[in-house]
Design a protein around this motif. Structure first.
Motif, PDB file in Angstrom:
ATOM      1  N   SER A   1      38.329 -43.674 -35.010  1.00  0.00           N
ATOM      2  CA  SER A   1      37.524 -42.659 -34.334  1.00  0.00           C
ATOM      3  C   SER A   1      38.135 -41.271 -34.549  1.00  0.00           C
ATOM      4  O   SER A   1      37.425 -40.296 -34.817  1.00  0.00           O
ATOM      5  CB  SER A   1      37.432 -42.986 -32.846  1.00  0.00           C
TER       6      SER A   1
ATOM      7  N   GLN B   1      35.399 -44.563 -40.359  1.00  0.00           N
ATOM      8  CA  GLN B   1      34.335 -45.491 -39.981  1.00  0.00           C
ATOM      9  C   GLN B   1      34.724 -46.923 -40.335  1.00  0.00           C
ATOM     10  O   GLN B   1      34.522 -47.844 -39.535  1.00  0.00           O
ATOM     11  CB  GLN B   1      33.020 -45.112 -40.682  1.00  0.00           C
TER      12      GLN B   1
ATOM     13  N   GLN C   1      26.953 -47.358 -32.115  1.00  0.00           N
ATOM     14  CA  GLN C   1      26.926 -46.877 -33.496  1.00  0.00           C
ATOM     15  C   GLN C   1      25.609 -47.226 -34.175  1.00  0.00           C
ATOM     16  O   GLN C   1      25.052 -46.422 -34.914  1.00  0.00           O
ATOM     17  CB  GLN C   1      28.092 -47.466 -34.282  1.00  0.00           C
TER      18      GLN C   1
ATOM     19  N   GLU D   1      23.051 -44.589 -35.780  1.00  0.00           N
ATOM     20  CA  GLU D   1      22.635 -44.674 -37.182  1.00  0.00           C
ATOM     21  C   GLU D   1      21.123 -44.785 -37.307  1.00  0.00           C
ATOM     22  O   GLU D   1      20.526 -44.173 -38.181  1.00  0.00           O
ATOM     23  CB  GLU D   1      23.317 -45.852 -37.875  1.00  0.00           C
TER      24      GLU D   1
ATOM     25  N   ASP E   1      30.435 -50.618 -28.326  1.00  0.00           N
ATOM     26  CA  ASP E   1      30.667 -49.630 -29.378  1.00  0.00           C
ATOM     27  C   ASP E   1      29.825 -49.915 -30.621  1.00  0.00           C
ATOM     28  O   ASP E   1      29.296 -48.993 -31.241  1.00  0.00           O
ATOM     29  CB  ASP E   1      32.147 -49.596 -29.764  1.00  0.00           C
TER      30      ASP E   1
END
Length: 184
Positions: free
Chosen positions: A79, A112, A173, A177, A169
């Motif tokens: 992160s 990432q 994400q 996206e 998490d």
């Protein structure tokens, strides 16, 4: 299993039991069975929500069971690398430095990948601890070893917390996206 341990499976079983009792009450005309069945379903819904409850803060996850788990270090470092990479990419874009912009993109991508590696590790470890805790608790219950049973309950709770933190998490994400790809 202890009665105060929120469980997704228990909530599903309770909901099904409540639905059957409610349906039985409707068929027989028993308002008492209908009310009790509906009450069981409502309680099951609350149990399900509690079994899914987690609080995610950077580096840690806490759950409704009281367990607090630390994230895999790759998640935090990944992160951080994403943030620094994005900043470099931005500064490179503003200043016209293609090399800084490219370095930022690389660091962001590496971050990432690093974070995803940590998430997978936490998810797998969480599932493993849940399974080990469940099986161990059952065996300890059969053998009457209360101390071991409590330790396995803690292991299950910690595993569940770790798993839920990774899931949260990963979903966050995926949502980001899909939102970003919707704007393209």
């Amino acid at each position: 299993m202890s009665n105060d341990n929120t469980s997704t499976l228990k909530s599903v079983v309770d909901s099904a039991t409540g639905a059957v009792q409610n349906a039985f009450g409707k068929v027989t005309g028993s308002t008492a069975d209908q009310s009790q069945g509906q009450a069981k379903q409502n309680k099951a819904d609350a149990e399900y929500d509690a079994s899914q409850a987690t609080v995610k803060v950077p580096g840690f996850t806490a759950s409704s069971s009281g367990a607090v788990t630390k994230d895999d270090p790759n998640r935090t470092a990944g992160s951080y690398n994403q943030t620094v990479g994005a900043a470099k990419e931005f500064v490179g874009g503003v200043t016209g430095s293609e090399s800084l912009k490219a370095a930022g993109r690389r660091q962001n991508q590496e971050g990432q990948e690093q974070e995803a590696k940590g998430q997978v590790k936490d998810y797998v470890a969480g599932v493993s601890d849940r399974v080990t805790g469940t099986v161990g608790e059952a065996v300890a219950g059969i053998t009457g070893n209360k101390g071991a049973q409590e330790e396995y309950q803690k292991q299950h709770a910690a595993g569940k917390t770790t798993q839920r933190g990774a899931e949260e998490d990963i979903l966050k994400q995926a949502d980001a996206e899909s939102g970003a790809s919707g704007k393209s």
